[in-house]
Scaffold this motif. Structure first.
Motif, PDB file in Angstrom:
ATOM      1  N   GLN A 213       0.827  -1.182   0.000  1.00 31.38           N
ATOM      2  CA  GLN A 213       0.000   0.000   0.000  1.00 31.38           C
ATOM      3  C   GLN A 213       0.863   1.233   0.000  1.00 31.38           C
ATOM      4  OE1 GLN A 213      -1.687  -1.070   3.851  1.00 31.38           O
ATOM      5  NE2 GLN A 213      -0.914   0.841   4.664  1.00 31.38           N
ATOM      6  N   PRO A 214       0.356   2.351  -0.567  1.00 29.11           N
ATOM      7  CA  PRO A 214       1.016   3.619  -0.342  1.00 29.11           C
ATOM      8  C   PRO A 214       0.891   3.984   1.135  1.00 29.11           C
ATOM      9  CG  PRO A 214      -0.510   3.723  -2.217  1.00 29.11           C
ATOM     10  CD  PRO A 214      -0.764   2.430  -1.492  1.00 29.11           C
ATOM     11  N   SER A 215       1.527   5.069   1.556  1.00 35.33           N
ATOM     12  CA  SER A 215       1.444   5.478   2.947  1.00 35.33           C
ATOM     13  C   SER A 215       0.053   5.962   3.295  1.00 35.33           C
ATOM     14  CB  SER A 215       2.437   6.621   3.208  1.00 35.33           C
ATOM     15  OG  SER A 215       3.753   6.188   3.020  1.00 35.33           O
TER      16      SER A 215
ATOM     17  N   ILE B  81      -5.716   4.875  -6.561  1.00 34.15           N
ATOM     18  CA  ILE B  81      -4.971   3.696  -6.107  1.00 34.15           C
ATOM     19  C   ILE B  81      -4.471   2.911  -7.314  1.00 34.15           C
ATOM     20  CG2 ILE B  81      -5.173   1.468  -4.929  1.00 34.15           C
ATOM     21  CD1 ILE B  81      -7.222   2.848  -3.052  1.00 34.15           C
ATOM     22  N   GLU B  82      -5.353   2.671  -8.264  1.00 37.29           N
ATOM     23  CA  GLU B  82      -4.991   1.890  -9.450  1.00 37.29           C
ATOM     24  C   GLU B  82      -3.920   2.596 -10.265  1.00 37.29           C
ATOM     25  OE1 GLU B  82      -8.898   1.521 -11.057  1.00 37.29           O
ATOM     26  OE2 GLU B  82      -9.531   0.112  -9.497  1.00 37.29           O
ATOM     27  N   ALA B  83      -3.986   3.942 -10.335  1.00 41.98           N
ATOM     28  CA  ALA B  83      -3.006   4.698 -11.118  1.00 41.98           C
ATOM     29  C   ALA B  83      -1.624   4.690 -10.478  1.00 41.98           C
ATOM     30  CB  ALA B  83      -3.489   6.129 -11.307  1.00 41.98           C
ATOM     31  N   ALA B  84      -1.566   4.550  -9.151  1.00 40.35           N
ATOM     32  CA  ALA B  84      -0.278   4.583  -8.450  1.00 40.35           C
ATOM     33  C   ALA B  84       0.541   3.315  -8.665  1.00 40.35           C
ATOM     34  CB  ALA B  84      -0.496   4.812  -6.959  1.00 40.35           C
ATOM     35  N   TYR B  85      -0.116   2.221  -8.985  1.00 37.83           N
ATOM     36  CA  TYR B  85       0.574   0.942  -9.106  1.00 37.83           C
ATOM     37  C   TYR B  85       1.248   0.792 -10.472  1.00 37.83           C
ATOM     38  CZ  TYR B  85      -0.996  -1.029  -4.710  1.00 37.83           C
ATOM     39  OH  TYR B  85      -1.169  -1.277  -3.375  1.00 37.83           O
ATOM     40  N   VAL B  86       2.427   0.224 -10.450  1.00 38.29           N
ATOM     41  CA  VAL B  86       3.146  -0.060 -11.689  1.00 38.29           C
ATOM     42  C   VAL B  86       2.379  -1.109 -12.494  1.00 38.29           C
ATOM     43  CG1 VAL B  86       5.289  -0.982 -12.639  1.00 38.29           C
ATOM     44  CG2 VAL B  86       5.359   0.568 -10.670  1.00 38.29           C
TER      45      VAL B  86
ATOM     46  N   VAL C 285       6.700  -1.367  -7.029  1.00 37.56           N
ATOM     47  CA  VAL C 285       5.278  -1.661  -7.255  1.00 37.56           C
ATOM     48  C   VAL C 285       4.406  -0.414  -7.274  1.00 37.56           C
ATOM     49  CG1 VAL C 285       5.370  -4.015  -6.334  1.00 37.56           C
ATOM     50  CG2 VAL C 285       4.892  -2.111  -4.788  1.00 37.56           C
ATOM     51  N   ILE C 286       4.860   0.680  -6.658  1.00 40.98           N
ATOM     52  CA  ILE C 286       4.068   1.912  -6.617  1.00 40.98           C
ATOM     53  C   ILE C 286       4.948   3.091  -6.955  1.00 40.98           C
ATOM     54  CG2 ILE C 286       2.871   3.527  -5.054  1.00 40.98           C
ATOM     55  CD1 ILE C 286       1.656   1.140  -3.653  1.00 40.98           C
ATOM     56  N   ARG C 287       4.381   4.006  -7.752  1.00 41.63           N
ATOM     57  CA  ARG C 287       5.068   5.233  -8.147  1.00 41.63           C
ATOM     58  C   ARG C 287       4.068   6.385  -7.987  1.00 41.63           C
ATOM     59  NH1 ARG C 287       6.448   3.719 -13.193  1.00 41.63           N
ATOM     60  NH2 ARG C 287       8.575   3.060 -12.683  1.00 41.63           N
ATOM     61  N   GLU C 288       4.401   7.342  -7.096  1.00 43.72           N
ATOM     62  CA  GLU C 288       3.544   8.511  -6.867  1.00 43.72           C
ATOM     63  C   GLU C 288       4.373   9.781  -7.081  1.00 43.72           C
ATOM     64  OE1 GLU C 288       0.207   7.842  -3.731  1.00 43.72           O
ATOM     65  OE2 GLU C 288       2.034   7.039  -2.843  1.00 43.72           O
TER      66      GLU C 288
END
Length: 201
Positions: free
Chosen positions: A5-7, A21-26, A111-114
């Motif tokens: 999860q993101p923070s 949420i979906e957009a943050a995931y690679v 896995v996540i890019r913000e």
């Protein structure tokens, strides 16, 4: 396996929508579609953190960095998902080539890019320790307000029994609900986190 999860959102930042949420995931985010399983505090969690932090330090030796233990596994007495939350600060999280390939041999993958939130990245992997199922490695820039917030929250909970108990009760109550994504559970804790941080100031 627990979901990454993101923070948790800082005070004043709205909970993430499903689309965010979906957009943050690679890749596609894993769905929870149910309650969150919490484990009693395990005194081996600091040991698992220290072992992994040392391995990360070896891999990133040429890069200016810092690794801290955050999240509920860093607070003695708190129930938590058996997932270690580590915070890695580097000069520029957007420069993924400076640290992502170096950490790949440890089983950590991006896995996540913000990019619009302190250039936050999240790497996920297995900690190679029997006390934990997984590790979330949050990457932020040096002198990041979010890193300071996370560590201030950790330090306050370590020192304040009443707020530690309040947070534990909140976690248990929210964990019993059904959530589509793990991030929604994290966001639901934001109000009590903000309340505790206000006292921590």
């Amino acid at each position: 396996m627990p979901d990454q999860q993101p923070s948790a959102r800082p005070e004043g930042r709205a909970p993430m929508t499903n689309q965010e949420i979906e957009a943050a995931y690679v890749a596609a985010p894993p769905r929870l579609d149910g309650p969150v399983t919490l484990a009693p505090y395990d005194p081996r969690w600091p040991e698992a953190y220290a072992a992994l932090a040392a391995r990360i330090g070896e891999r990133l030796a040429p890069l200016a960095h810092r690794v801290d233990h955050a999240g509920s596994t860093s607070v003695p007495g708190l129930p938590a998902k058996p997932v270690l939350d580590l915070v890695l600060t580097v000069p520029d999280p957007a420069d993924e080539d400076a640290y992502v390939p170096a950490l790949a041999p440890l089983g950590l993958r991006l896995v996540i890019r913000e990019p619009d939130w302190y250039a936050h990245r999240l790497l996920r992997g297995a900690p190679a320790h029997p006390a934990a199922d997984a590790v979330n490695l949050h990457v932020f820039p040096e002198d990041c307000p979010e890193t300071a917030r996370m560590l201030r929250f950790r330090d306050h909970l370590r020192a304040d029994e009443a707020d530690r108990d309040l947070y534990a009760r909140t976690k248990r109550e929210l964990a019993a609900r059904n959530w589509t994504y793990m991030q929604q559970y994290a966001d639901a804790k934001s109000e009590v986190v903000a309340e505790i941080l206000h006292r921590a100031k």
